[in-house]
Design an enzyme around this catalytic site. Structure first.
Site, PDB file in Angstrom:
ATOM      1  N   TYR A  69      -7.680  -1.515   4.840  1.00 31.47           N
ATOM      2  CA  TYR A  69      -6.471  -2.030   5.044  1.00 31.47           C
ATOM      3  C   TYR A  69      -5.895  -1.365   6.256  1.00 31.47           C
ATOM      4  O   TYR A  69      -5.049  -2.340   7.077  1.00 31.47           O
ATOM      5  CB  TYR A  69      -5.631  -0.593   3.923  1.00 31.47           C
ATOM      6  CG  TYR A  69      -4.153  -0.853   3.959  1.00 31.47           C
ATOM      7  CD1 TYR A  69      -3.436  -1.537   3.326  1.00 31.47           C
ATOM      8  CD2 TYR A  69      -3.548   0.040   4.551  1.00 31.47           C
ATOM      9  CE1 TYR A  69      -2.110  -1.734   3.008  1.00 31.47           C
ATOM     10  CE2 TYR A  69      -2.242   0.183   4.777  1.00 31.47           C
ATOM     11  CZ  TYR A  69      -1.383  -0.628   3.858  1.00 31.47           C
ATOM     12  OH  TYR A  69       0.146  -0.513   3.891  1.00 31.47           O
TER      13      TYR A  69
HETATM   14  N1  LIG Z   1       4.836   1.720   0.418  1.00 29.67           N
HETATM   15  C1  LIG Z   1       4.424   2.264   1.439  1.00 29.67           C
HETATM   16  O1  LIG Z   1       4.509   3.428   1.656  1.00 29.67           O
HETATM   17  C2  LIG Z   1       3.938   1.342   2.852  1.00 29.67           C
HETATM   18  C3  LIG Z   1       3.639   1.900   3.930  1.00 29.67           C
HETATM   19  C4  LIG Z   1       3.467   1.414   5.131  1.00 29.67           C
HETATM   20  C5  LIG Z   1       3.270  -0.142   5.065  1.00 29.67           C
HETATM   21  N2  LIG Z   1       3.575  -0.767   3.599  1.00 29.67           N
HETATM   22  C6  LIG Z   1       3.675  -2.191   3.705  1.00 29.67           C
HETATM   23  O2  LIG Z   1       4.656  -2.669   3.278  1.00 29.67           O
HETATM   24  C7  LIG Z   1       4.525  -4.043   2.453  1.00 29.67           C
HETATM   25  C8  LIG Z   1       5.250  -3.860   1.274  1.00 29.67           C
HETATM   26  O3  LIG Z   1       4.570  -3.072   0.151  1.00 29.67           O
HETATM   27  P1  LIG Z   1       5.244  -2.336  -0.882  1.00 29.67           P
HETATM   28  O4  LIG Z   1       4.981  -0.743  -0.705  1.00 29.67           O
HETATM   29  O5  LIG Z   1       6.634  -2.810  -1.216  1.00 29.67           O
HETATM   30  O6  LIG Z   1       4.150  -2.693  -1.914  1.00 29.67           O
HETATM   31  P2  LIG Z   1       4.473  -3.375  -3.486  1.00 29.67           P
HETATM   32  O7  LIG Z   1       5.495  -2.643  -4.060  1.00 29.67           O
HETATM   33  O8  LIG Z   1       2.880  -3.192  -4.264  1.00 29.67           O
HETATM   34  O9  LIG Z   1       4.659  -4.898  -3.153  1.00 29.67           O
HETATM   35  C9  LIG Z   1       3.872  -5.734  -2.485  1.00 29.67           C
HETATM   36  C10 LIG Z   1       4.321  -7.229  -2.485  1.00 29.67           C
HETATM   37  O10 LIG Z   1       3.360  -7.934  -2.115  1.00 29.67           O
HETATM   38  C11 LIG Z   1       3.062  -8.699  -3.043  1.00 29.67           C
HETATM   39  N3  LIG Z   1       1.552  -9.182  -2.987  1.00 29.67           N
HETATM   40  C12 LIG Z   1       0.437  -8.607  -3.039  1.00 29.67           C
HETATM   41  N4  LIG Z   1      -0.658  -9.586  -3.103  1.00 29.67           N
HETATM   42  C13 LIG Z   1      -0.160 -10.859  -2.862  1.00 29.67           C
HETATM   43  C14 LIG Z   1      -0.910 -11.987  -2.492  1.00 29.67           C
HETATM   44  N5  LIG Z   1      -2.156 -12.246  -2.631  1.00 29.67           N
HETATM   45  N6  LIG Z   1       0.085 -13.080  -2.374  1.00 29.67           N
HETATM   46  C15 LIG Z   1       1.389 -12.861  -2.364  1.00 29.67           C
HETATM   47  N7  LIG Z   1       1.966 -11.971  -2.594  1.00 29.67           N
HETATM   48  C16 LIG Z   1       1.189 -10.652  -2.891  1.00 29.67           C
HETATM   49  C17 LIG Z   1       3.379  -8.304  -4.422  1.00 29.67           C
HETATM   50  O11 LIG Z   1       3.505  -9.340  -5.451  1.00 29.67           O
HETATM   51  P3  LIG Z   1       2.420  -9.867  -6.360  1.00 29.67           P
HETATM   52  O12 LIG Z   1       1.575  -8.701  -6.791  1.00 29.67           O
HETATM   53  O13 LIG Z   1       3.220 -10.141  -7.532  1.00 29.67           O
HETATM   54  O14 LIG Z   1       1.709 -10.990  -5.675  1.00 29.67           O
HETATM   55  C18 LIG Z   1       4.533  -7.478  -4.037  1.00 29.67           C
HETATM   56  O15 LIG Z   1       5.485  -8.278  -4.272  1.00 29.67           O
HETATM   57  C19 LIG Z   1       3.071  -4.276   2.516  1.00 29.67           C
HETATM   58  O16 LIG Z   1       2.823  -4.990   3.662  1.00 29.67           O
HETATM   59  C20 LIG Z   1       2.517  -2.817   2.474  1.00 29.67           C
HETATM   60  O17 LIG Z   1       1.347  -2.569   3.235  1.00 29.67           O
HETATM   61  C21 LIG Z   1       3.798  -0.026   2.563  1.00 29.67           C
END
Ligand SMILES: NC(=O)c1ccc[n+]([C@@H]2O[C@H](COP(=O)([O-])OP(=O)(O)OC[C@H]3O[C@@H](n4cnc5c(N)ncnc54)[C@H](OP(=O)(O)O)[C@@H]3O)[C@@H](O)[C@H]2O)c1
Length: 266
Positions: free
Chosen positions: A171
């Site tokens: 990741y």
């Molecule tokens: N939460 C944190 O602490 C954190 C920290 C740093 C960075 N981030 C980044 O923030 C972003 C959003 O993450 P989040 O925390 O909101 O996580 P999340 O709640 O798990 O949301 C992830 C989103 O991405 C979609 N997704 C996953 N796999 C996919 C695929 N193959 N094709 C299309 N869509 C896909 C999911 O929908 P489906 O599963 O329905 O496809 C969901 O809508 C990501 O880039 C993550 O790496 C998060």
């Protein structure tokens, strides 16, 4: 080529940060992407939401519409090249243009040392978190060029891209590569007025963190302890940074990776 934005700075501020813009958002069914869809619509954008889970996309779309915004959704898997391109093209079919895009959708890996990670899992993280971002950006550059002509893209990286990431090595590697793609794109497309930036969120209260916590009990408390603000971000606090970077208010900002991490890397 003069690509200076034509915003009249003597006029009163427009109603919304993203007024009159058309925005494409991946991973918009939940978490940070759903917060972005709600926020961008409140700030005046017409939004197209993309992800794989239709029920989640439908729920957020209906919420945005009920609040008076303009939204629609497209089901797409970012690991599928044709699907990613078709999702971006759908924005232009629906709204006639593309101004801004938030490449936010991503997957987490099973936490653990890199020698324990199955090759298929590494390939999946690569396909969604790196290749998927590249595929989407290529389609977005083409769509912006063909319609709005100038625009902005924000990629969602992670504070975990900025250091060794022993619990999430694949990741972290893909996210660091996203920073590189972001900087390269900023240099390549800057001359035509397309800005490309990334945000690097820290600990944000979403399903991704709940999944990681389930595999690594105590994670949330550890992350809080390492964050000077001593709390997780609300997804809206991350979306706010993306909204600013996509807006004309950041018109001289390109090629940056903006930490939105509660001070975790300070
Ligand atoms: N939460 C944190 O602490 C954190 C920290 C740093 C960075 N981030 C980044 O923030 C972003 C959003 O993450 P989040 O925390 O909101 O996580 P999340 O709640 O798990 O949301 C992830 C989103 O991405 C979609 N997704 C996953 N796999 C996919 C695929 N193959 N094709 C299309 N869509 C896909 C999911 O929908 P489906 O599963 O329905 O496809 C969901 O809508 C990501 O880039 C993550 O790496 C998060």
């Amino acid at each position: 080529m003069d690509n200076t934005p034509t915003t009249d700075t003597s006029a009163p501020a427009a109603l919304g940060l993203l007024a009159d813009k058309v925005a494409f958002i991946t991973g918009a069914g939940r978490g940070i992407g759903a917060a972005a869809a709600r926020l961008f619509a409140r700030e005046g954008a017409r939004v197209l939401l993309a992800a794989r889970t239709e029920a989640q996309l439908k729920a957020v779309t209906e919420e945005v519409r009920a609040a008076g915004g303009t939204a629609d959704y497209v089901v797409c898997d970012l690991a599928d090249a044709a699907g990613a391109r078709a999702a971006v093209d759908r924005t232009v079919d629906l709204y006639g243009r593309l101004d801004v895009a938030f490449n936010n959708g991503a997957t987490i890996q099973t936490p653990g040392p890199m020698d324990q990670l199955p090759e298929a899992d590494f390939d999946h993280v690569y396909a969604v978190n790196l290749k998927g971002v590249w595929l989407a950006m290529v389609a977005q550059i083409a769509a912006i060029r063909a319609t709005a002509r100038t625009g902005a893209i924000v990629n969602n990286s992670s504070v975990g891209s900025l250091m060794g990431n022993p619990e999430l090595p694949a990741y972290g590697a893909m996210k660091r590569a996203v920073n590189s793609l972001t900087e390269s794109a900023a240099v390549t497309y800057g001359p035509e007025g397309i800005r490309v930036n990334a945000i690097a969120p820290g600990h944000t209260a979403t399903e991704m963190i709940r999944t990681w916590e389930a595999d690594s009990p105590g994670l949330v408390e550890r992350l809080k302890a390492h964050t000077p603000l001593r709390r997780a971000a609300d997804p809206d606090e991350i979306a706010q940074a993306a909204a600013w970077l996509l807006s004309d208010r950041s018109s001289y900002v390109t090629g940056t990776v903006l930490r939105v991490d509660g001070g975790a890397r300070a």
